[in-house]
Design an enzyme around this catalytic site. Structure first.
Site, PDB file in Angstrom:
ATOM      1  CG  PHE A   1       2.642  -4.094   5.646  1.00 14.36           C
ATOM      2  CD1 PHE A   1       3.212  -2.859   5.363  1.00 14.36           C
ATOM      3  CD2 PHE A   1       1.875  -4.211   6.788  1.00 14.36           C
ATOM      4  CE1 PHE A   1       3.036  -1.778   6.223  1.00 14.36           C
ATOM      5  CE2 PHE A   1       1.695  -3.146   7.647  1.00 14.36           C
ATOM      6  CZ  PHE A   1       2.276  -1.919   7.365  1.00 14.36           C
ATOM      7  CB  CYS A   2       2.999  -7.641  -0.317  1.00  8.38           C
ATOM      8  SG  CYS A   2       3.516  -6.427  -1.542  1.00  8.38           S
ATOM      9  CB  ALA A   3       0.193  -9.461   4.141  1.00  5.13           C
TER      10      ALA A   3
ATOM     11  CB  CYS B   1       1.061  -3.254  -2.771  1.00  4.69           C
ATOM     12  SG  CYS B   1       1.702  -4.716  -1.943  1.00  4.69           S
TER      13      CYS B   1
END
Length: 455
Positions: free
Chosen positions: A375-377, A395
Site C-alpha cells: 500500500f505504498c507504506a 508496491c
C-alpha cells in the site's frame, strides 16, 4: 454508535450515488455479479453528482485566464469559484492560498520544492510514500511508529526539542492512515510543532473523504489531498495553507500562467516577474475540469452532511470488524488498538494464505475488489507485520505462489458510496474462503496471483 442503533435510523443507511454502482463483472466460476468496489483508499468512485456537474459544464469548456471570449470568461469564473469552494470546504484562514495540483503526491512535492534553505523535516515512518519521500533536499528526521496517539505526540515533542536550534522546521503527518484507517492526533501534533517553532502539513488524502477538515480548527499550516479519493475523477489535487513559503519560493514549474511579466534584457537574457498568488505554482493551462470536479465533490459532501456520513461509515466499519473478528485466522492490523477511532480502511492478514491469493479469489470468485500488497507504506507494513525493516518488498504483490508466505497484506476500504450489501458480501466471502478454500486454481503471473485459465 452501535450497528443496531444505526440500522434503526434508515436515513443514515443510504449510500450516495456513485458511478459504477450497477456494473457487473464475470466470475471465474461462471455467471456475473454486481461489482463490489471496496478499494476506496486507492481511488473512490466518482459521485454521480460530480459526473453530472462536469458533463453539464463540458460543452462550455474554454481556456482560463487567457481569453476575452464568453467561454473563456465562463471557465475562468468557474475555476476561481472552485478555488473559493475548496477554501470554504477546508475552512481556510484569511490569507491562505489554494493551489490546484495533480494529486496529494504532487502537492507535497510542491511544498518540498518551496521549503526555505536548511529546513529540517520531521516525518513518522508510518506515512504513505507521498508524505515520506518528497523531502530530498531537506534534512529529514524519520520518527519511529508510535503505539498510541499520546506516544505520537511525545515522540514528536522529543524530536523537536532535540533539533538543532536554528533554521526552519516542518512536520508532515497523516490525518488517517491508508493502512489501518486510524485517526491521528492532528490538533495535538500541530500544537507540539508550533510550540517548538515548527510548521506542520497535513496529508488529508484519507481523512478529507471521511471527516470534515478544518485548517483553522486543526491549526495546521498546510493541507494536501487528492480529488480521486474525494469522489472526483483522476488528475487533480489541492495544496492549501499559508502563502509565505509558497510566495517566496521559485515557481514549481516555470511557464505561462506563473509569470506576470517577461521582458528581454539588453544583454540578451530575460527578466521575469512571477505571480505572488496561487498562480505562481500553476504554470501551464490548468486542469479546469479537475478543479471543478473537486469543488463539486466538496459541495456534495457538505450538503450530504458529514455527521450522517461519519455515522453511516462507523456502522459499516463495525459490521466489517465484527465479521472479521469471528474468523480466528484473520488478524486485523493496528497501531493504536481496537478502540482507536478510524475511517473505513481496514488491513488484515489471513493465516495460511498468501495475501495476493486471497485478494485474487475475492475478485475472481465473488466479484469483490480489494487491495493487496504494501500500500505504498512499506516501513509501516513491515512494522505491523513484524518483519525486518530492511526486508525488500514491492508496491504490488511480491513474487509468491498461492499458499506461500509473502510480505504483504489485504486492505478493504469503503465510504459514502458503499452499499450495505457490498460489505456483507465481503464478510461472507472471507468466512467462506477461510473455511472452504478457493474453488479455483491460481498461478503467479508478473508478480501477481491470477486465476489459472489454461485448463
Amino acid at each position: 454508535m452501535s450497528v443496531s442503533a444505526v440500522a434503526a435510523d434508515q436515513s443514515l443507511c443510504a449510500s450516495l450515488p456513485v458511478l459504477g454502482r450497477d456494473v457487473t463483472v464475470p466470475l471465474v466460476t461462471g455467471g456475473e455479479v454486481t461489482y463490489a468496489a471496496l478499494d476506496y483508499a486507492a481511488s473512490a468512485p466518482a459521485l454521480q453528482r460530480v459526473w453530472d456537474d462536469v458533463a453539464a459544464y463540458a460543452p462550455y469548456y474554454g481556456s482560463v485566464h487567457r481569453g476575452a471570449g464568453y467561454l473563456s470568461q465562463l471557465s475562468t469564473d468557474l475555476f476561481e469559484n472552485a478555488r473559493r469552494t475548496v477554501a470554504e470546504f477546508l475552512d481556510c484562514r484569511d490569507g491562505d492560498q489554494v493551489v490546484f495540483t495533480r494529486s496529494t503526491t504532487d502537492s507535497l512535492n510542491l511544498l518540498a520544492a518551496a521549503l526555505p534553505a536548511d529546513c529540517q523535516v520531521f516525518v513518522f515512518e508510518t506515512e504513505h510514500h507521498a508524505s515520506l519521500l518528497p523531502w530530498r533536499n531537506a534534512r529529514v528526521t524519520y520518527l519511529d511508529a508510535p503505539s498510541s496517539p499520546r506516544q505520537a505526540v511525545e515522540t514528536l515533542e522529543r524530536a523537536l526539542a532535540d533539533r538543532e536550534p536554528y533554521g526552519p522546521a516542518l512536520v508532515c503527518v497523516t490525518g488517517a492512515s491508508n493502512v489501518t484507517g486510524e485517526l491521528w492526533p492532528v490538533r495535538e501534533l500541530a500544537a507540539a510543532a508550533h510550540a517548538q517553532g515548527a510548521r506542520i502539513v497535513l496529508d488529508a488524502a484519507q481523512l478529507a473523504p471521511h471527516h470534515p477538515v478544518s485548517v483553522a480548527d486543526l491549526d495546521v499550516d498546510w493541507v494536501a489531498f487528492s480529488g480521486h479519493k474525494l469522489y472526483a475523477p483522476f488528475g487533480s489535487g489541492v495544496l492549501a495553507g499559508r502563502a509565505d513559503w509558497l510566495r517566496e519560493a521559485d515557481p514549481y514549474l516555470a511557464g505561462g500562467g506563473a509569470s506576470r511579466r517577461v521582458a528581454r534584457r539588453t544583454d540578451g537574457g530575460v527578466d521575469v516577474e512571477w505571480h505572488e498568488s496561487a498562480a505562481r505554482h500553476e504554470a501551464g493551462s490548468p486542469n479546469v475540469i479537475g478543479a471543478y470536479s473537486i469543488a463539486s465533490a466538496c459541495t456534495a459532501l457538505t450538503e450530504a452532511g458529514f455527521d450522517n456520513l461519519v455515522a453511516r461509515e462507523q456502522y459499516l466499519i463495525e459490521k466489517v470488524r465484527t465479521g472479521l473478528a469471528e474468523v480466528p485466522q484473520v488478524r486485523i492490523l493496528s497501531l493504536f488498538g481496537d478502540d482507536a477511532p478510524r475511517v473505513g480502511v481496514i488491513s488484515f492478514v489471513v493465516e495460511g494464505w498468501n495475501s495476493s491469493h486471497f485478494a485474487a479469489a475475492l475478485s475472481a470468485e465473488y466479484g469483490i475488489g480489494v487491495r493487496d500488497g504494501l500500500f505504498c507504506a512499506h516501513p509501516l507494513l513491515r512494522t505491523l507485520l513484524g518483519s525486518d525493516p530492511q526486508t525488500q518488498g514491492e508496491c504490488g504483490a511480491p513474487e509468491a505462489a498461492p499458499g506461500e508466505k509473502s510480505l504483504n497484506a489485504i486492505r478493504v476500504s469503503f465510504g459514502a458510496g458503499t452499499p450495505d450489501e457490498h460489505v456483507e458480501r465481503f464478510v461472507s466471502a472471507v468466512k467462506e474462503l477461510v473455511q472452504d478454500g478457493a474453488r479455483w486454481n491460481y498461478r503467479t503471473e508478473d508478480g501477481r496471483c491470477v486465476p489459472d485459465t489454461s485448463a
